[in-house]
Design a protein around this motif. Sequence first.
Motif, PDB file in Angstrom:
ATOM      1  N   GLU A 104       0.863  -1.178   0.000  1.00 26.42           N
ATOM      2  CA  GLU A 104       0.000   0.000   0.000  1.00 26.42           C
ATOM      3  C   GLU A 104       0.905   1.234   0.000  1.00 26.42           C
ATOM      4  O   GLU A 104       1.830   1.321   0.793  1.00 26.42           O
ATOM      5  CB  GLU A 104      -0.872   0.021   1.250  1.00 26.42           C
ATOM      6  CG  GLU A 104      -1.773  -1.204   1.363  1.00 26.42           C
ATOM      7  CD  GLU A 104      -2.422  -1.300   2.727  1.00 26.42           C
ATOM      8  OE1 GLU A 104      -3.575  -0.849   2.855  1.00 26.42           O
ATOM      9  OE2 GLU A 104      -1.761  -1.814   3.643  1.00 26.42           O
ATOM     10  N   VAL A 105       0.625   2.160  -0.892  1.00 26.64           N
ATOM     11  CA  VAL A 105       1.443   3.364  -1.010  1.00 26.64           C
ATOM     12  C   VAL A 105       0.514   4.572  -1.018  1.00 26.64           C
ATOM     13  O   VAL A 105      -0.430   4.630  -1.814  1.00 26.64           O
ATOM     14  CB  VAL A 105       2.284   3.346  -2.305  1.00 26.64           C
ATOM     15  CG1 VAL A 105       3.193   4.559  -2.368  1.00 26.64           C
ATOM     16  CG2 VAL A 105       3.094   2.062  -2.415  1.00 26.64           C
ATOM     17  N   VAL A 106       0.791   5.525  -0.132  1.00 28.02           N
ATOM     18  CA  VAL A 106       0.053   6.787  -0.109  1.00 28.02           C
ATOM     19  C   VAL A 106       0.987   7.851  -0.671  1.00 28.02           C
ATOM     20  O   VAL A 106       2.086   8.062  -0.143  1.00 28.02           O
ATOM     21  CB  VAL A 106      -0.393   7.176   1.320  1.00 28.02           C
ATOM     22  CG1 VAL A 106      -1.112   8.525   1.299  1.00 28.02           C
ATOM     23  CG2 VAL A 106      -1.282   6.103   1.915  1.00 28.02           C
ATOM     24  N   VAL A 107       0.570   8.489  -1.762  1.00 30.28           N
ATOM     25  CA  VAL A 107       1.382   9.522  -2.408  1.00 30.28           C
ATOM     26  C   VAL A 107       0.490  10.661  -2.870  1.00 30.28           C
ATOM     27  O   VAL A 107      -0.724  10.517  -2.971  1.00 30.28           O
ATOM     28  CB  VAL A 107       2.165   8.966  -3.626  1.00 30.28           C
ATOM     29  CG1 VAL A 107       3.241   7.993  -3.194  1.00 30.28           C
ATOM     30  CG2 VAL A 107       1.247   8.336  -4.648  1.00 30.28           C
ATOM     31  N   ALA A 108       1.131  11.776  -3.187  1.00 30.32           N
ATOM     32  CA  ALA A 108       0.404  12.892  -3.794  1.00 30.32           C
ATOM     33  C   ALA A 108      -0.138  12.434  -5.142  1.00 30.32           C
ATOM     34  O   ALA A 108       0.482  11.615  -5.837  1.00 30.32           O
ATOM     35  CB  ALA A 108       1.329  14.088  -3.969  1.00 30.32           C
ATOM     36  N   SER A 109      -1.266  12.940  -5.512  1.00 33.02           N
ATOM     37  CA  SER A 109      -1.899  12.526  -6.766  1.00 33.02           C
ATOM     38  C   SER A 109      -0.989  12.742  -7.969  1.00 33.02           C
ATOM     39  O   SER A 109      -1.066  11.996  -8.945  1.00 33.02           O
ATOM     40  CB  SER A 109      -3.228  13.257  -6.950  1.00 33.02           C
ATOM     41  OG  SER A 109      -4.139  12.798  -5.961  1.00 33.02           O
ATOM     42  N   ASP A 110      -0.095  13.713  -7.912  1.00 29.61           N
ATOM     43  CA  ASP A 110       0.853  13.945  -9.007  1.00 29.61           C
ATOM     44  C   ASP A 110       1.818  12.776  -9.201  1.00 29.61           C
ATOM     45  O   ASP A 110       2.387  12.622 -10.277  1.00 29.61           O
ATOM     46  CB  ASP A 110       1.664  15.218  -8.756  1.00 29.61           C
ATOM     47  CG  ASP A 110       0.855  16.481  -8.989  1.00 29.61           C
ATOM     48  OD1 ASP A 110      -0.219  16.407  -9.619  1.00 29.61           O
ATOM     49  OD2 ASP A 110       1.310  17.553  -8.542  1.00 29.61           O
ATOM     50  N   ASP A 111       2.018  11.958  -8.180  1.00 33.33           N
ATOM     51  CA  ASP A 111       2.969  10.837  -8.245  1.00 33.33           C
ATOM     52  C   ASP A 111       2.313   9.500  -8.584  1.00 33.33           C
ATOM     53  O   ASP A 111       3.003   8.490  -8.719  1.00 33.33           O
ATOM     54  CB  ASP A 111       3.722  10.714  -6.916  1.00 33.33           C
ATOM     55  CG  ASP A 111       4.579  11.934  -6.633  1.00 33.33           C
ATOM     56  OD1 ASP A 111       5.194  12.462  -7.583  1.00 33.33           O
ATOM     57  OD2 ASP A 111       4.640  12.359  -5.465  1.00 33.33           O
TER      58      ASP A 111
ATOM     59  N   LEU B 233       9.904   7.830  -2.606  1.00 32.56           N
ATOM     60  CA  LEU B 233       9.503   8.289  -1.277  1.00 32.56           C
ATOM     61  C   LEU B 233      10.616   9.052  -0.569  1.00 32.56           C
ATOM     62  O   LEU B 233      10.352   9.776   0.383  1.00 32.56           O
ATOM     63  CB  LEU B 233       9.038   7.093  -0.432  1.00 32.56           C
ATOM     64  CG  LEU B 233       7.786   6.378  -0.947  1.00 32.56           C
ATOM     65  CD1 LEU B 233       7.458   5.187  -0.062  1.00 32.56           C
ATOM     66  CD2 LEU B 233       6.604   7.333  -1.042  1.00 32.56           C
ATOM     67  N   GLU B 234      11.847   8.912  -1.044  1.00 36.39           N
ATOM     68  CA  GLU B 234      12.959   9.697  -0.487  1.00 36.39           C
ATOM     69  C   GLU B 234      12.879  11.148  -0.943  1.00 36.39           C
ATOM     70  O   GLU B 234      13.357  12.039  -0.256  1.00 36.39           O
ATOM     71  CB  GLU B 234      14.302   9.096  -0.905  1.00 36.39           C
ATOM     72  CG  GLU B 234      14.571   7.725  -0.339  1.00 36.39           C
ATOM     73  CD  GLU B 234      14.785   7.727   1.163  1.00 36.39           C
ATOM     74  OE1 GLU B 234      15.341   8.709   1.688  1.00 36.39           O
ATOM     75  OE2 GLU B 234      14.378   6.746   1.819  1.00 36.39           O
ATOM     76  N   ARG B 235      12.279  11.381  -2.113  1.00 28.82           N
ATOM     77  CA  ARG B 235      12.259  12.749  -2.654  1.00 28.82           C
ATOM     78  C   ARG B 235      10.900  13.438  -2.554  1.00 28.82           C
ATOM     79  O   ARG B 235      10.792  14.627  -2.837  1.00 28.82           O
ATOM     80  CB  ARG B 235      12.779  12.752  -4.079  1.00 28.82           C
ATOM     81  CG  ARG B 235      11.926  12.092  -5.102  1.00 28.82           C
ATOM     82  CD  ARG B 235      12.548  12.225  -6.508  1.00 28.82           C
ATOM     83  NE  ARG B 235      11.615  11.894  -7.537  1.00 28.82           N
ATOM     84  CZ  ARG B 235      11.417  10.671  -8.016  1.00 28.82           C
ATOM     85  NH1 ARG B 235      12.109   9.672  -7.559  1.00 28.82           N
ATOM     86  NH2 ARG B 235      10.523  10.473  -8.968  1.00 28.82           N
ATOM     87  N   THR B 236       9.848  12.691  -2.197  1.00 22.72           N
ATOM     88  CA  THR B 236       8.520  13.292  -2.066  1.00 22.72           C
ATOM     89  C   THR B 236       7.851  12.795  -0.785  1.00 22.72           C
ATOM     90  O   THR B 236       8.289  11.832  -0.185  1.00 22.72           O
ATOM     91  CB  THR B 236       7.602  12.916  -3.249  1.00 22.72           C
ATOM     92  OG1 THR B 236       7.346  11.518  -3.208  1.00 22.72           O
ATOM     93  CG2 THR B 236       8.194  13.292  -4.578  1.00 22.72           C
ATOM     94  N   ALA B 237       6.788  13.463  -0.411  1.00 19.41           N
ATOM     95  CA  ALA B 237       6.010  13.010   0.737  1.00 19.41           C
ATOM     96  C   ALA B 237       5.248  11.755   0.349  1.00 19.41           C
ATOM     97  O   ALA B 237       4.754  11.628  -0.772  1.00 19.41           O
ATOM     98  CB  ALA B 237       5.036  14.103   1.178  1.00 19.41           C
TER      99      ALA B 237
END
Length: 107
Positions: free
Chosen positions: A13-20, A86-90
């Motif tokens: 499961e991955v939670v990311v900004a919609s842009d990602d 995930l190292e470069r974005t929230a």
Amino acid sequence: MSTSELTPMTKIEVVVASDDVAEVSALMQSLGARGYTAITGVAGVGHHGSRGGRLLFNDHDALTLLVTVVAPERMDGIVAGIRPLLERTAGVMFVSPTAVSRADYFV
């Protein structure tokens, strides 16, 4: 059906900004995931503070939860591929054992 008839798998499961989302979903599929489920507009509180669900005028700031289930031997490649993002974005990733009733959907 008893639990002994289920096939062991791994849930990522991955939670990311919609842009990602496009990058993460393409990566998962290129490394062996047959599909995924995307839930947009998720909300929560974490390392970067409180994040709301879907915003009225700006979908780019919304969060999306991507869920995929893979055979355990495919997990390492997918996790290794997502970690640099995930190292470069929230964002956050959860990996857990699971079991499925229709293994042919996932392999």
